[in-house]
Design an enzyme around this catalytic site. Structure first.
Site, PDB file in Angstrom:
ATOM      1  N   CYS A 109       0.787  -1.223   0.000  1.00  0.00           N
ATOM      2  CA  CYS A 109       0.000   0.000   0.000  1.00  0.00           C
ATOM      3  C   CYS A 109       0.828   1.287   0.000  1.00  0.00           C
ATOM      4  O   CYS A 109       0.755   2.094  -0.930  1.00  0.00           O
ATOM      5  CB  CYS A 109      -0.935  -0.013   1.227  1.00  0.00           C
ATOM      6  SG  CYS A 109      -2.088  -1.374   1.199  1.00  0.00           S
ATOM      7  N   HIS A 168      -1.440   6.385   2.128  1.00  0.00           N
ATOM      8  CA  HIS A 168      -1.529   5.408   3.214  1.00  0.00           C
ATOM      9  C   HIS A 168      -1.383   6.206   4.519  1.00  0.00           C
ATOM     10  O   HIS A 168      -0.470   7.060   4.597  1.00  0.00           O
ATOM     11  CB  HIS A 168      -0.430   4.359   3.105  1.00  0.00           C
ATOM     12  CG  HIS A 168      -0.563   3.255   4.098  1.00  0.00           C
ATOM     13  ND1 HIS A 168      -1.486   2.233   3.973  1.00  0.00           N
ATOM     14  CD2 HIS A 168       0.071   3.034   5.270  1.00  0.00           C
ATOM     15  CE1 HIS A 168      -1.376   1.424   5.002  1.00  0.00           C
ATOM     16  NE2 HIS A 168      -0.449   1.863   5.804  1.00  0.00           N
TER      17      HIS A 168
END
Lengths: 98, 418
Positions: B50, B104
């Protein structure tokens, strides 16, 4: 051929590993624990990956120290199940290219 | 004078979409967007994780330049003060807005989603995000667990809702605000599903009867796969339902029945996501912005659904790095619709059966790191220059290339004997 390979657009991706065999932090190693980086180059026809020694202190990858390789021919192996890196001249050719 | 940008990024979505040829999935609203877009069938993330992937495509730099391979550093401190795509739009007169998971969260975006550099107002995060990994899944014994496979009764969830439902509502609210302000905007909407836990309204299970769910075509660990290349999917092993299966480490396998349940729930979560995207795009019609707003739809990386004996992402396999990528540009990818005509009427996955065909497709192999220069060119902004090697000291440049040249290029293998 290598010429075709180079003129095709390619996508690069990479993934770090802490060790050569799976362990509990293999999926998400912290920077300080990274020892190997897998660099992938893919085109429409191939995915070629070399897992090389990586130094997290100076962020350098040593392509002379290849731990493992992968090569998949998409036309005959679209699911990337049959790694031919070691068992054909293709693997030798791509090592030479890099 | 430049279009608005609606940038939709989905967490852990591989191209299991009708517009990518998947026969099982029900994704009518994303397929409809594709039918008005140019769709890239060979788009890849630079790292199947991510934070590294998001920082890479949002800064237009590769992981070896952002030096983010995990979650624990902020590029501006650890690598270089690189401009981001939203920051660049903001510096060029756009109001930039973030809803849900775009950067993120945590250290890798400075605990602020890179606000105020990237965004004009503090980013919105759904209040129910914090329950994402709590014990909210009802087990067969009636107790609550933190499962991987987690179909839920939404009314029973904390606050009676789910994070992506809240994100859609906030994004629609912002569209209404921006409509009145008549100011160019860059609205990024980050959806959490189908990232684990596979927690979605249970009614979506009806779309995918378990007997219709096949195993992966190649559920075994390939014989010549180097051990370093294999990912042992530790994150899903820690979920209550998977832990209870006592699966051996590192190669498993999971019981076949459970493999089917995971695949079933992933598909159900994709249809749930499709509904959210449908509601958002329908709202774009409602506020009359479909004709002057480009829409980008993509994901941070893919997800293994049992192929090669693997689950999750954490590898260089195509199933983990290949992502959906499509661009809707009014007047370019479709003729502009006449005033008041709906471009994205909402389609109900429970009743809509027609799979629409993408308007334009490019088989070119492309990279998410090219998003920044592509959107700059589409918006008529100066395209950031190509980065020199190395580019650690350069604030504004890109390691990708604009994809606009592929929007209308004839397909075929140029340069290799056509």
């Amino acid at each position: 051929t290598a010429r075709c390979f180079y003129e095709e657009p390619a996508a690069l991706s990479q993934y770090p590993r802490p060790a050569d065999t799976p362990q509990w932090n293999s999926d998400k190693p912290k920077l300080k624990d990274i020892r190997i980086m897998g660099y992938s180059m893919r085109t429409i026809d191939y995915r070629y990956t070399v897992w090389v020694q990586f130094n997290p202190k100076n962020f350098t990858a040593n392509f002379e120290d290849v731990h493992a390789g992968e090569l998949y021919v998409m036309e005959t192996d679209p699911n990337q199940d049959y790694n031919i890196y070691n068992n054909t001249s293709h693997g030798w050719l791509f090592k030479k290219v890099l | 004078d430049g279009m608005n940008i609606l940038f939709i990024v989905v967490d852990d979505l591989r191209p299991v979409l009708g517009c990518y040829g998947d026969k099982l999935v029900k994704s009518p609203n994303i397929d409809q967007l594709a039918s008005r877009s140019v769709v890239f069938s060979n788009a890849y993330a630079q790292q199947a994780l991510c934070a590294p992937s998001r920082v890479s495509f949002l800064t237009g730099r590769r992981p070896d330049t952002t030096r983010l391979y995990d979650f624990y550093s902020y590029w501006r401190v650890h690598a270089g003060n690189y401009s981001t795509m939203p920051q660049y739009f903001k510096e060029n007169g756009y109001v930039t807005l973030s809803v849900g998971k775009v950067f993120h969260p945590g250290v890798s975006s400075n605990h602020s989603d890179d606000y105020p550099y990237s965004w004009s107002i503090p980013p919105f995060h759904p209040s129910t995000e914090k329950y994402e990994n709590d014990k909210t899944c009802r087990g067969k014994d009636g107790k609550l667990y933190a499962n991987l496979v987690c179909p839920v009764d939404v009314t029973e969830m904390p606050k009676g809702t789910l994070p992506d439902i809240q994100s859609t509502a906030e994004a629609i609210r912002l569209l209404n605000v921006m409509k009145d302000k008549k100011q160019k905007f860059f609205l990024a909407v980050g959806y959490h599903k189908p990232h684990i836990p596979l927690r979605y309204p249970q009614e979506f299970l009806k779309l995918y009867p378990l007997e219709n769910i096949p195993l992966a075509p190649d559920p075994w660990v390939p014989e010549k796969l180097p051990s370093v290349a294999y990912n042992p999917w530790t994150d899903i092993r820690r979920r209550d339902d998977v832990e209870a299966l006592n699966v051996s480490f590192p190669y498993g396998p999971l019981p076949e029945e459970f493999q089917r349940q995971i695949r079933q729930s992933y598909y159900a979560a994709v249809s749930y996501l499709d509904v959210q995207v449908g509601l958002l795009l329908s709202a774009l019609d409602n506020v009359g912005l479909s004709n002057n707003t480009m829409v980008v739809f993509t994901a941070d990386h893919g997800w293994s659904l049992g192929e090669h004996g693997e689950w999750a992402k954490y590898s260089n396999f195509d199933v983990a790095t290949r992502v959906p990528l499509m661009f809707y540009v009014p007047g370019m990818t479709t003729p502009s619709a006449s005033q008041g005509m709906r471009v994205f009427p909402y389609l109900d996955p429970f009743s809509h059966n027609v799979n629409s065909v993408p308007q334009g497709q490019s088989k070119k192999v492309v990279e998410l790191v090219s998003l920044f220069p592509t959107l700059a060119e589409l918006a008529g902004l100066q395209v950031p220059p190509a980065c020199p090697e190395p580019s650690l000291h350069v604030g504004l440049c890109t390691e990708g290339t604009s994809l606009v040249r592929y929007f209308s290029a004839s397909e075929g293998k140029e340069g290799c004997g056509g």
